[in-house]
Scaffold this active site. Structure first.
Site, mmCIF file in Angstrom:
data_model
loop_
_atom_site.group_PDB
_atom_site.id
_atom_site.type_symbol
_atom_site.label_atom_id
_atom_site.label_comp_id
_atom_site.label_asym_id
_atom_site.label_seq_id
_atom_site.Cartn_x
_atom_site.Cartn_y
_atom_site.Cartn_z
ATOM 1 N NE ARG A 51 0.276 107.820 -17.316
ATOM 2 C CZ ARG A 51 1.368 107.537 -16.178
ATOM 3 N NH1 ARG A 51 0.504 108.414 -15.129
ATOM 4 N NH2 ARG A 51 2.070 107.043 -15.883
ATOM 5 C CB THR A 52 -3.536 102.918 -20.635
ATOM 6 O OG1 THR A 52 -2.431 104.006 -21.283
ATOM 7 C CG2 THR A 52 -4.402 102.250 -21.901
ATOM 8 C CE LYS A 80 -1.009 78.274 -16.362
ATOM 9 N NZ LYS A 80 -2.226 77.993 -16.635
ATOM 10 N NE ARG A 101 0.096 100.187 -22.721
ATOM 11 C CZ ARG A 101 0.699 100.951 -21.909
ATOM 12 N NH1 ARG A 101 1.063 101.079 -20.649
ATOM 13 N NH2 ARG A 101 0.117 101.927 -21.875
ATOM 14 C CG HIS A 129 -0.716 104.517 -26.144
ATOM 15 N ND1 HIS A 129 -2.094 104.356 -26.439
ATOM 16 C CD2 HIS A 129 -0.223 104.779 -25.066
ATOM 17 C CE1 HIS A 129 -2.102 104.010 -24.879
ATOM 18 N NE2 HIS A 129 -1.039 104.730 -24.542
HETATM 19 N N1 CP Z 1 0.397 107.196 -20.857
HETATM 20 C C1 CP Z 1 0.527 106.478 -20.593
HETATM 21 O O1 CP Z 1 0.041 105.333 -22.021
HETATM 22 O O2 CP Z 1 0.729 105.550 -19.577
HETATM 23 P P1 CP Z 1 0.849 104.027 -19.173
HETATM 24 O O3 CP Z 1 2.020 103.236 -19.134
HETATM 25 O O4 CP Z 1 0.830 104.047 -17.325
HETATM 26 O O5 CP Z 1 -0.567 103.187 -19.624
#
Ligand code: CP
Length: 307
Positions: A51-52, A80, A101, A129
């Site tokens: 999703r993100t 590396k 991320r 998040h």
């Molecule tokens: N909600 C969320 O962070 O989903 P993903 O891990 O799929 O990005």
């Protein structure tokens, strides 16, 4: 230049403006089709995501911009031994804005200190998040018409669930918020959240183990996955993974105007039989995630709202 590392990087007023922009985008999508022409978003994902990452990419493409990036540490020079700081210095030469991320808490902050472009924290370990939180706020506001005066049940892995930590941080700034924290003892919300966020802000909250008993008092039920990737041993994960399963029987205990949210992905914690319940809002939440990320990209790039 601004970054989005934590929901608190934006004031309540700024979040309100951002959600209003996201709502305008939702209802007038074609109007925004070229506002980021020529701009580039880099997605730097050292951890898996559906999703993100894809909603960020969809958001930038819907604004007329382009996207580049990597979807795992293994396919970047991190494999590396390149540092996050050197990576973001490099990416600053290629893109106008970056969403990152990383499995380590604080990685996005480290990146922001070396960056020449806005950095968005797309999840840092078990810490924060913030763009999921913006998504959650837009979902709650769109469904209920408000962001205060409600009881929110947070259920599942409240220890490692970064979406929960970010949501608590953000929601305590709204009036008359009450939390019911539903978790097994091993997965309680971390002490720093209890002490420095909830108690420090005089927030009404209680910690319980039993989901059935909590159901009737909730305006929002926020289910979460037990975060297998953050456990130190598989035995504990197996023991705790199915501690809560929301099913049709449990939904009968809830109010007719309660909504169920989940950041997704789900594993077993919401039975698929709940999906057809009109109170199940988790796939609507996914859609709101695109609009809110479009609004965030525009805001951080200081793009004018079109007439
Ligand atoms: N909600 C969320 O962070 O989903 P993903 O891990 O799929 O990005």
């Amino acid at each position: 230049m601004r970054h989005m590392l934590n929901p608190l990087d934006f004031s309540v007023e700024e979040i309100d403006q951002l959600l209003t922009l996201a709502s305008d985008i939702e209802h007038n999508l074609p109007k925004y089709a070229h506002v980021c022409d020529g701009r580039k978003l880099a997605t730097l994902f050292y951890e898996p995501s559906t999703r993100t990452r894809l909603s960020f990419e969809s958001a930038m493409l819907s604004l007329g911009g382009s996207v580049l990036g990597f979807s795992s540490a293994d396919s970047s020079s991190a494999a590396k031994g390149e540092s996050v700081s050197d990576t973001i210095r490099t990416i600053s030469c290629y893109a106008d804005i970056a969403a990152m991320r990383h499995p380590k808490e604080g990685a996005a902050l480290v990146a922001s200190l070396a960056s020449r472009i806005p950095v968005i924290n797309a999840g840092d370990g078990g810490h924060q998040h913030p763009t999921q939180t913006l998504t959650d706020l837009m979902t709650i506001r769109s469904l209920t018409g408000r962001l205060g005066h409600m009881t929110i049940g947070l259920c599942g892995d409240l220890k490692f669930g970064r979406t929960v930590h970010s949501l608590i941080n953000a929601m305590v700034r709204y009036p008359h918020i009450r939390f019911v924290l539903i978790a097994p003892d091993e997965l309680r919300v971390p002490e720093y959240i209890r002490e420095d966020v909830l108690k420090a802000n005089h927030i009404d909250f209680k910690e319980v183990n039993n989901l059935d008993e909590a159901m009737p008092e909730l305006d929002i039920l926020y289910m979460t996955r037990v975060q297998r990737e953050r456990f130190f041993n598989e035995e504990d994960y197996i023991r705790l993974k199915d501690c809560y399963i929301l099913d049709r029987k449990k939904m009968k205990l809830a109010r007719e105007d309660m909504y169920v949210l989940h950041p997704l992905p789900r594993v077993n914690e919401i039975s698929t039989e709940v999906d057809s319940d009109p109170r199940a809002a988790y796939f609507k939440q996914v859609q709101y995630g695109v609009y809110v990320r479009m609004a965030l990209i525009m805001t951080l790039l200081e793009v004018e709202k079109p007439c």
